[in-house]
Design a protein around this motif. Structure first.
Motif, short mmCIF file in Angstrom:
data_model
loop_
_atom_site.label_atom_id
_atom_site.label_comp_id
_atom_site.label_asym_id
_atom_site.label_seq_id
_atom_site.Cartn_x
_atom_site.Cartn_y
_atom_site.Cartn_z
N PHE A 2 0.84 -1.20 0.00
CA PHE A 2 0.00 0.00 0.00
C PHE A 2 0.88 1.25 0.00
N ASP A 3 0.48 2.25 -0.78
CA ASP A 3 1.22 3.52 -0.87
C ASP A 3 0.51 4.60 -0.06
N ILE A 4 1.27 5.32 0.75
CA ILE A 4 0.74 6.47 1.48
C ILE A 4 1.59 7.68 1.13
N THR A 5 0.90 8.75 0.76
CA THR A 5 1.55 10.03 0.48
C THR A 5 1.00 11.04 1.47
N LEU A 6 1.90 11.82 2.06
CA LEU A 6 1.50 12.92 2.93
C LEU A 6 1.98 14.20 2.28
N ILE A 7 1.03 15.06 1.90
CA ILE A 7 1.35 16.36 1.32
C ILE A 7 1.27 17.39 2.43
N CYS A 8 2.33 18.16 2.58
CA CYS A 8 2.40 19.20 3.60
C CYS A 8 2.72 20.52 2.93
N MET A 9 1.93 21.53 3.23
CA MET A 9 2.23 22.86 2.72
C MET A 9 3.27 23.50 3.65
N GLY A 10 4.38 23.91 3.10
CA GLY A 10 5.44 24.55 3.88
C GLY A 10 6.51 23.55 4.29
N LYS A 11 7.65 24.09 4.65
CA LYS A 11 8.81 23.28 5.04
C LYS A 11 9.03 23.33 6.55
N LEU A 12 9.57 22.24 7.05
CA LEU A 12 10.01 22.23 8.44
C LEU A 12 11.37 22.92 8.51
N LYS A 13 11.59 23.69 9.56
CA LYS A 13 12.87 24.39 9.72
C LYS A 13 13.63 23.93 10.96
N GLU A 14 12.92 23.62 12.03
CA GLU A 14 13.57 23.24 13.28
C GLU A 14 14.08 21.81 13.21
N LYS A 15 15.33 21.61 13.65
CA LYS A 15 15.97 20.30 13.55
C LYS A 15 15.22 19.22 14.32
N PHE A 16 14.67 19.57 15.49
CA PHE A 16 13.99 18.54 16.28
C PHE A 16 12.71 18.07 15.59
N TYR A 17 12.01 18.94 14.87
CA TYR A 17 10.83 18.51 14.11
C TYR A 17 11.25 17.67 12.91
N ILE A 18 12.31 18.10 12.24
CA ILE A 18 12.82 17.35 11.08
C ILE A 18 13.22 15.94 11.52
N SER A 19 13.91 15.85 12.64
CA SER A 19 14.35 14.55 13.16
C SER A 19 13.16 13.66 13.50
N ALA A 20 12.16 14.21 14.15
CA ALA A 20 10.96 13.43 14.49
C ALA A 20 10.23 12.97 13.23
N ALA A 21 10.10 13.86 12.25
CA ALA A 21 9.43 13.50 10.99
C ALA A 21 10.18 12.38 10.28
N GLU A 22 11.50 12.48 10.25
CA GLU A 22 12.30 11.43 9.60
C GLU A 22 12.15 10.10 10.31
N GLU A 23 12.10 10.13 11.64
CA GLU A 23 11.96 8.89 12.41
C GLU A 23 10.62 8.20 12.10
N TYR A 24 9.53 8.95 12.11
CA TYR A 24 8.23 8.34 11.83
C TYR A 24 8.12 7.90 10.37
N ALA A 25 8.71 8.65 9.45
CA ALA A 25 8.71 8.24 8.04
C ALA A 25 9.46 6.92 7.88
N LYS A 26 10.59 6.79 8.57
CA LYS A 26 11.37 5.54 8.52
C LYS A 26 10.55 4.38 9.08
N ARG A 27 9.88 4.60 10.20
CA ARG A 27 9.06 3.55 10.80
C ARG A 27 7.91 3.15 9.88
N LEU A 28 7.28 4.15 9.26
CA LEU A 28 6.15 3.87 8.36
C LEU A 28 6.56 2.99 7.20
N LYS A 29 7.76 3.19 6.70
CA LYS A 29 8.23 2.43 5.54
C LYS A 29 8.37 0.94 5.83
N GLY A 30 8.31 0.56 7.09
CA GLY A 30 8.28 -0.86 7.44
C GLY A 30 6.92 -1.50 7.16
#
Length: 160
Positions: A2-30
């Motif tokens: 199954f494919d999931i796409t998340l469209i977000c308007m705007g970019k993340l700037k803060e490192k801690f949000y970027i890190s959290a987003a990357e962690e959940y994206a990595k987990r989702l890919k499992g």
């Protein structure tokens, strides 16, 4: 898968949000094929008029429509949407999969929301509740709930 796409308007700037987003994206890919698309918000004046906001949202709508995968079930996060528990959200996603759809696309709009046309196009409107959250935090919350929904469906111990 199954494919999931998340469209977000705007970019993340803060490192801690970027890190959290990357962690959940990595987990989702499992559990699924996952893609996060960051689209630029329209630049508006410091104190935009309602007409300027509407025009900006319409430009964003065209870009959003061009990025929704063909045939995907489309869900927007909007205050007037339905409030679901994590379990009910997992069931909703499971129902989408069982309906024969091979992909789902979720949208977090810009700081001014989203065009009424985008809401009309949605197959489902989901609310994160009556509280207001900043968009960068909402993104992390959505990613976590997508991961939780997949974990629930898989019978993982993540959801207790």
């Amino acid at each position: 898968m199954f494919d999931i796409t998340l469209i977000c308007m705007g970019k993340l700037k803060e490192k801690f949000y970027i890190s959290a987003a990357e962690e959940y994206a990595k987990r989702l890919k499992g559990y699924c094929s996952f893609q996060l698309l960051e689209l630029p918000e329209q630049r508006l004046p410091e104190d935009p008029s309602p007409a300027e906001i509407a025009a900006g949202l319409e430009k964003e709508a065209e870009l959003i429509f061009s990025k929704i995968p063909k045939g995907a079930w489309f869900c927007t996060f909007t205050p007037e949407g339905k409030i679901l528990s994590s379990e009910a959200f997992a069931d909703k996603l499971k129902d989408v999969k069982l309906s024969g759809k091979s992909s789902a696309c979720f949208l977090i709009g810009s700081s001014f929301g989203m065009s009424p046309r985008v809401k009309e196009r949605a197959d489902f409107k989901l609310s994160m509740g009556p509280m207001t959250f900043p968009h960068h935090l909402a993104r992390i919350m959505v990613l976590e709930q997508l991961y939780r929904a997949e974990a629930i469906q898989a019978g993982s111990k993540y959801h207790k």
